[in-house]
Design a protein around this motif. Sequence first.
Motif, PDB file in Angstrom:
ATOM      1  N   LEU A   1      24.414  -8.322  25.627  1.00 46.42           N
ATOM      2  CA  LEU A   1      24.013  -7.967  27.120  1.00 46.42           C
ATOM      3  C   LEU A   1      22.910  -7.437  27.096  1.00 46.42           C
ATOM      4  N   LEU A   2      21.838  -7.906  27.855  1.00 46.73           N
ATOM      5  CA  LEU A   2      20.530  -7.289  28.183  1.00 46.73           C
ATOM      6  C   LEU A   2      20.356  -7.158  29.477  1.00 46.73           C
ATOM      7  N   VAL A   3      19.999  -5.776  29.578  1.00 53.58           N
ATOM      8  CA  VAL A   3      19.696  -5.128  31.001  1.00 53.58           C
ATOM      9  C   VAL A   3      18.409  -4.713  31.037  1.00 53.58           C
ATOM     10  N   TYR A   4      17.838  -5.446  32.093  1.00 49.40           N
ATOM     11  CA  TYR A   4      16.325  -5.028  32.540  1.00 49.40           C
ATOM     12  C   TYR A   4      16.224  -4.076  33.700  1.00 49.40           C
ATOM     13  N   ASP A   5      15.286  -3.161  33.829  1.00 48.00           N
ATOM     14  CA  ASP A   5      14.840  -2.259  34.691  1.00 48.00           C
ATOM     15  C   ASP A   5      13.873  -3.282  35.730  1.00 48.00           C
ATOM     16  N   VAL A   6      14.197  -3.769  36.846  1.00 46.82           N
ATOM     17  CA  VAL A   6      13.172  -4.550  37.684  1.00 46.82           C
ATOM     18  C   VAL A   6      13.307  -3.850  38.817  1.00 46.82           C
ATOM     19  N   ASP A   7      11.937  -3.231  39.285  1.00 41.65           N
ATOM     20  CA  ASP A   7      11.709  -2.266  40.433  1.00 41.65           C
ATOM     21  C   ASP A   7      10.618  -3.208  41.288  1.00 41.65           C
ATOM     22  N   ALA A   8      10.807  -2.709  42.541  1.00 38.90           N
ATOM     23  CA  ALA A   8       9.988  -3.262  43.621  1.00 38.90           C
ATOM     24  C   ALA A   8       8.902  -2.316  43.513  1.00 38.90           C
ATOM     25  N   ALA A   9       7.451  -2.698  43.699  1.00 40.90           N
ATOM     26  CA  ALA A   9       6.229  -2.024  43.619  1.00 40.90           C
ATOM     27  C   ALA A   9       5.395  -2.260  44.815  1.00 40.90           C
ATOM     28  N   ILE A  10       4.540  -1.171  44.993  1.00 39.96           N
ATOM     29  CA  ILE A  10       3.664  -1.145  46.032  1.00 39.96           C
ATOM     30  C   ILE A  10       2.225  -1.698  45.547  1.00 39.96           C
ATOM     31  N   LYS A  11       1.473  -2.664  46.077  1.00 37.62           N
ATOM     32  CA  LYS A  11       0.464  -3.225  45.830  1.00 37.62           C
ATOM     33  C   LYS A  11      -0.705  -2.144  45.548  1.00 37.62           C
ATOM     34  N   PRO A  12      -1.357  -2.192  44.750  1.00 44.42           N
ATOM     35  CA  PRO A  12      -1.675  -3.485  43.855  1.00 44.42           C
ATOM     36  C   PRO A  12      -0.927  -3.427  42.515  1.00 44.42           C
ATOM     37  N   GLU A  13       0.103  -2.613  42.140  1.00 47.23           N
ATOM     38  CA  GLU A  13       1.014  -2.671  41.270  1.00 47.23           C
ATOM     39  C   GLU A  13       1.727  -3.896  41.373  1.00 47.23           C
ATOM     40  N   GLY A  14       2.414  -4.419  40.251  1.00 45.81           N
ATOM     41  CA  GLY A  14       3.110  -5.485  40.074  1.00 45.81           C
ATOM     42  C   GLY A  14       2.814  -6.707  40.455  1.00 45.81           C
ATOM     43  N   MET A  15       3.627  -7.820  40.440  1.00 42.93           N
ATOM     44  CA  MET A  15       3.397  -9.028  40.841  1.00 42.93           C
ATOM     45  C   MET A  15       4.522  -9.663  41.797  1.00 42.93           C
ATOM     46  N   THR A  16       4.124 -10.761  42.512  1.00 40.32           N
ATOM     47  CA  THR A  16       5.126 -11.347  43.211  1.00 40.32           C
ATOM     48  C   THR A  16       6.143 -12.096  42.646  1.00 40.32           C
ATOM     49  N   LEU A  17       7.057 -12.491  43.020  1.00 37.33           N
ATOM     50  CA  LEU A  17       8.237 -13.460  42.291  1.00 37.33           C
ATOM     51  C   LEU A  17       7.209 -14.796  41.903  1.00 37.33           C
ATOM     52  N   SER A  18       6.596 -15.154  42.816  1.00 30.68           N
ATOM     53  CA  SER A  18       5.845 -16.464  42.434  1.00 30.68           C
ATOM     54  C   SER A  18       5.032 -16.085  41.372  1.00 30.68           C
ATOM     55  N   ASP A  19       4.156 -14.893  41.392  1.00 24.18           N
ATOM     56  CA  ASP A  19       3.260 -14.699  40.099  1.00 24.18           C
ATOM     57  C   ASP A  19       4.181 -14.746  38.782  1.00 24.18           C
ATOM     58  N   HIS A  20       5.174 -14.181  38.810  1.00 17.74           N
ATOM     59  CA  HIS A  20       6.157 -13.939  37.613  1.00 17.74           C
ATOM     60  C   HIS A  20       6.521 -15.318  37.227  1.00 17.74           C
ATOM     61  N   VAL A  21       6.908 -16.266  37.940  1.00 16.94           N
ATOM     62  CA  VAL A  21       6.997 -17.639  38.083  1.00 16.94           C
ATOM     63  C   VAL A  21       6.199 -18.273  37.265  1.00 16.94           C
ATOM     64  N   GLN A  22       4.879 -18.149  37.850  1.00  9.55           N
ATOM     65  CA  GLN A  22       3.609 -18.660  37.326  1.00  9.55           C
ATOM     66  C   GLN A  22       3.447 -18.644  35.933  1.00  9.55           C
ATOM     67  N   VAL A  23       3.869 -17.310  35.660  1.00  4.60           N
ATOM     68  CA  VAL A  23       3.558 -17.226  33.944  1.00  4.60           C
ATOM     69  C   VAL A  23       4.180 -18.042  33.266  1.00  4.60           C
ATOM     70  N   VAL A  24       5.477 -18.284  33.729  1.00  3.78           N
ATOM     71  CA  VAL A  24       6.519 -18.902  32.706  1.00  3.78           C
ATOM     72  C   VAL A  24       5.989 -20.605  33.165  1.00  3.78           C
ATOM     73  N   GLU A  25       5.492 -20.983  34.337  1.00  9.25           N
ATOM     74  CA  GLU A  25       5.180 -22.209  34.632  1.00  9.25           C
ATOM     75  C   GLU A  25       4.027 -22.473  33.864  1.00  9.25           C
ATOM     76  N   ASP A  26       3.070 -21.830  33.347  1.00 13.16           N
ATOM     77  CA  ASP A  26       1.918 -21.793  32.470  1.00 13.16           C
ATOM     78  C   ASP A  26       2.400 -22.360  31.155  1.00 13.16           C
ATOM     79  N   ILE A  27       3.298 -21.594  30.694  1.00 10.49           N
ATOM     80  CA  ILE A  27       3.973 -21.791  29.425  1.00 10.49           C
ATOM     81  C   ILE A  27       4.414 -23.274  29.432  1.00 10.49           C
ATOM     82  N   PHE A  28       5.142 -23.727  30.326  1.00  7.20           N
ATOM     83  CA  PHE A  28       5.687 -24.998  30.188  1.00  7.20           C
ATOM     84  C   PHE A  28       4.700 -26.266  30.670  1.00  7.20           C
TER      85      PHE A  28
END
Length: 324
Positions: free
Chosen positions: A206-233
């Motif tokens: 069981l892997l449990v991640y802390d995933v928190d909302a952030a205020i700009k400029p901190e963090g990335m949008t969901l699309s940004d996070h997906v793009q990181v994996v998109e670039d891998i594939f």
Amino acid sequence: MSESYPWQGLGFDEARRVDKRGQHDFFWAVVENDNVALALALPDGAERILPLPKIKSLDIRYRKLGSRDALLVALRDPEQVDLFASLCKDIVSAGEQGETPSDALDRAVRRTLRWHHLLRGGSSERLSVEEQRGLLGELQVLQLLCAEIGAEAAIEAWRGPEDGAKDFELHGMCMEVKARRGAARPQVQISSADQLADVTGADVFLLVYDVDAAIKPEGMTLSDHVQVVEDIFQSTTLAAYGTWERLLAAAGFDWAHDYSDRRWTIGRRMTFLVEEGFPRISSPVPMGVINVKYSVSLDACSPFIATDDLLLSEIQKTQSYNSK
């Protein structure tokens, strides 16, 4: 020529170059059954080894365009012509970024795969906040697996989007992934008895991640996070990329949706080995009991904490098996 209907004036078996100044040979074309199409003419002697995706609304194949070999993407359903015109322009835009004809072909096929979800009638609603958080957790594990065992093996292990018993299933180990607010009560929601159930011949984590909302400029949008994996594939095999696109769509993510209103940060990961004595509801549940949902206290899971070394070692063992 109409900008929205670039095939205007073309008859059967006729073609017109998309851009006379373009680097690569893209053509608007009309083919069998008066289907509109986009063609990418290939240089003489080019090897057509790139496997092609199968998409219900489209006919994608290699064929002759005049005397030259070409990649052909033809529309089977005339009711989707407006969407298809947008797809074709996007394919051309992606292909023109290729430095060589082979690169242009690769980019054109990959961009066609990206549109698969839209062409089959993708969801018009974006993911909820909690669904976004859950997807982000699974993407973290996917990246971990890509780094440890390679993208091809990693994407084959991702079962969560298509309702697998566990989010990730490899030979000899399974992983269930949960994402939570870092400041929330120390617990996670289990949505079925199968999620933490034993698997014969495999360790369950069981892997449990802390995933928190952030205020700009901190963090990335969901699309940004997906793009990181998109670039891998994007840099792996077409088969692996196609599986990634299919599972991403099954998870409910659509590139057309706007996720710019919320940013996310990924915090710590807690890893637990689910074994005898772990706080869970036993499976199978008694006959007549359905839709089991319950919460597990993370404090009660502390005796089952697994180290990163143990987790990575078990992941590596799955790779050793696959290489035999």
